[in-house]
Write an enzyme that holds these catalytic residues in place. Structure first.
Site, mmCIF file in Angstrom:
data_model
loop_
_atom_site.group_PDB
_atom_site.id
_atom_site.type_symbol
_atom_site.label_atom_id
_atom_site.label_comp_id
_atom_site.label_asym_id
_atom_site.label_seq_id
_atom_site.Cartn_x
_atom_site.Cartn_y
_atom_site.Cartn_z
ATOM 1 N N GLU A 56 -0.742 1.763 -5.177
ATOM 2 C CA GLU A 56 -0.312 3.146 -5.061
ATOM 3 C C GLU A 56 -1.402 4.107 -5.545
ATOM 4 O OE1 GLU A 56 1.676 6.460 -7.320
ATOM 5 O OE2 GLU A 56 0.362 4.823 -7.908
ATOM 6 N N TRP A 57 -2.577 3.519 -5.859
ATOM 7 C CA TRP A 57 -3.812 4.251 -6.177
ATOM 8 C C TRP A 57 -3.741 5.061 -7.481
ATOM 9 C CZ3 TRP A 57 -2.644 6.792 -0.914
ATOM 10 C CH2 TRP A 57 -2.680 5.827 0.098
ATOM 11 N N GLY A 58 -2.708 4.831 -8.280
ATOM 12 C CA GLY A 58 -2.630 5.552 -9.543
ATOM 13 C C GLY A 58 -2.062 6.952 -9.431
ATOM 14 N N ASN A 72 0.941 8.195 -9.109
ATOM 15 C CA ASN A 72 2.155 8.496 -9.889
ATOM 16 C C ASN A 72 2.208 7.679 -11.178
ATOM 17 O OD1 ASN A 72 3.905 10.259 -7.923
ATOM 18 N ND2 ASN A 72 3.029 8.611 -6.690
ATOM 19 N N ASP A 96 -9.800 3.882 -3.673
ATOM 20 C CA ASP A 96 -10.527 2.673 -3.265
ATOM 21 C C ASP A 96 -11.936 2.584 -3.847
ATOM 22 O OD1 ASP A 96 -8.294 2.318 -1.780
ATOM 23 O OD2 ASP A 96 -9.306 2.142 0.143
ATOM 24 N N ASP A 151 0.821 -1.207 0.000
ATOM 25 C CA ASP A 151 0.000 0.000 0.000
ATOM 26 C C ASP A 151 0.868 1.276 0.000
ATOM 27 O OD1 ASP A 151 -2.479 1.314 0.191
ATOM 28 O OD2 ASP A 151 -3.216 -0.119 1.657
HETATM 29 C C1 GLA Z 1 -5.834 1.382 1.242
HETATM 30 C C2 GLA Z 1 -6.005 0.392 0.086
HETATM 31 C C3 GLA Z 1 -7.181 -0.541 0.382
HETATM 32 C C4 GLA Z 1 -6.940 -1.274 1.694
HETATM 33 C C5 GLA Z 1 -6.709 -0.265 2.811
HETATM 34 C C6 GLA Z 1 -6.291 -0.928 4.093
HETATM 35 O O1 GLA Z 1 -6.917 2.255 1.337
HETATM 36 O O2 GLA Z 1 -6.193 1.070 -1.117
HETATM 37 O O3 GLA Z 1 -7.374 -1.453 -0.662
HETATM 38 O O4 GLA Z 1 -5.829 -2.118 1.558
HETATM 39 O O5 GLA Z 1 -5.680 0.674 2.462
HETATM 40 O O6 GLA Z 1 -6.054 0.004 5.130
#
Ligand code: GLA
Length: 388
Positions: free
Chosen positions: A181-183, A185, A203, A148
């Site tokens: 890394e949620w995109g 970078n 998320d 994460d």
């Molecule tokens: C981030 C991730 C999620 C999950 C949570 C856990 O938000 O993007 O998928 O793993 O952390 O805290």
């Protein structure tokens, strides 16, 4: 000469470690992850019950073989030597025993941690402990690490994930690296040599198109995949986040459409519902083998948005052996009347047999038009196979 030999040895060892384990994800990984339903309320007992339910309900046979423990398995602090430790209240037998249990039951073992100093739920992150943690994961029999991006400070994403890649490689056990890394970078531009999959967005949550502070429904996530298709392929997948199929905020049609479109995206298929309690209707979505085969097609091409009109989207995914998957998605609030003349699909060459994968029905050839109605937020998913 001596100095040259020394340099060569150093270069060889550095170069040899600067790689990911190749070939671990020839098709998008499939499994179950604890986060979407249980957050940090996880335990050895829960994992075992889930493994039993995945087996009994046909999910394991359908391909869901990773069981991934998300955030919250750790103690709140490391031990005196800096080792990351599991919470013995939640996991009394320990991680090695859990890994053994999963392997003996035909599963692979996934775990979550974070590239920053703390995970998003406040447990110890991996920053500065990468090599030590990778050795621990390898010794527990971990097969998949979701890594994460909370509490990353000023760290450079690419370099940080590279460090974990190298640590995993040095630990010697083949472990899939799931970059989370949620995109932020653009990991699709650099993730291929570092991990096997990378999150492309923030998320997901269990709604069709809501937008929360840190999460959103699957429709806005789908929209954010447009244009990313060229970056995905065997062993390096875009990850639009885990499945919300069967969770309470989605209608059955929305669950079915979500699953269909994730398969069109060649997305990793990580179920995120309570497998022990799901209805037969939800199970039938998750284990439809013909739909899963679209996701798992060995050509490994991500589908793309072929056309968009008010209330209607058409997605297309090229499959192996000249086949295509076509998904008609009713995006509006009213039911959609569709009339398809296959001649307008310029990507098709010649004549195809058409199969409706949810109705499980052969519909004849593409010389015949198709007419139907699709309820709001539902889909029709076709597989087209060239007439031999
Ligand atoms: C981030 C991730 C999620 C999950 C949570 C856990 O938000 O993007 O998928 O793993 O952390 O805290």
């Amino acid at each position: 000469m001596k100095r040259f030999a020394l340099l060569l040895v150093i270069c060889m060892s550095v170069c040899a470690s600067a790689q990911k384990f190749e070939g671990l994800a020839p098709t998008p990984p499939m499994g179950w992850n604890s986060w979407n339903t249980f957050q940090t309320n996880i335990s050895e007992k829960l994992v075992k019950e889930m493994a039993e339910a995945l087996t009994a309900g046909g999910m394991k046979d359908a391909g869901y073989n990773y069981i991934v423990l998300d955030d919250g398995w750790e103690m709140k602090t490391r031990d005196k030597e800096g080792n990351i430790v599991w919470d013995p209240k939640k996991f009394p037998s320990g991680m090695k025993a859990l890994g053994d249990y999963l392997h003996e039951n035909g599963f692979k073992f996934g775990i979550h941690n974070c590239a920053g100093t703390k995970t998003c739920a406040g447990y110890p992150g991996g920053r500065g402990h990468e090599f030590q943690d990778a050795r621990a994961y390898a010794s527990w029999g971990v097969d998949y690490l979701k890594y994460d991006w909370c509490e990353h400070g000023t760290a450079n994403a690419q370099e940080t994930y590279k460090t974990m890649r190298d640590a995993l490689y040095a630990a010697g056990r083949p472990i899939v690296l799931s970059i989370c890394e949620w995109g932020n970078n653009k990991p699709w531009e650099w993730g291929k040599d570092i991990g096997h999959l990378w999150r492309t967005t923030g998320d997901i949550t269990d709604c069709f198109d809501c937008q929360e502070v840190y999460s959103m429904g699957w429709k806005p996530i789908l929209d954010m995949q447009i244009g990313l298709e060229k970056y995905a392929g065997p062993d390096h997948w875009n990850d639009p986040d885990m499945l919300e199929v069967g969770n309470k905020g989605l209608t059955l049609a929305e669950s079915k459409a979500h699953f269909s479109l994730w398969c069109m995206l060649a997305a990793p298929l990580m179920a995120g519902n309570d497998i022990r309690k799901m209805s037969d209707d939800v199970r039938d979505i998750l284990i439809n083998k013909e739909v899963i085969a679209i996701d798992q097609d060995p050509l490994g091409k991500q589908g793309y948005q072929f056309m968009k009109h008010p209330g209607k989207e058409i997605w297309a995914k090229e499959l192996s052996d000249g086949k295509w998957a076509i998904c008609i998605f009713s995006t509006g609030e009213d039911k959609l009347k569709v009339r398809l003349d296959w001649k307008h699909f310029w990507i098709l060459k010649g004549s195809y047999e058409v199969r409706d994968l949810w109705a499980k029905k052969d519909l004849g050839k593409t010389d015949k038009n198709f007419e139907s109605e699709i309820p709001s937020h539902d889909v029709i998913l076709f597989k087209l196979s060239p007439v031999k």
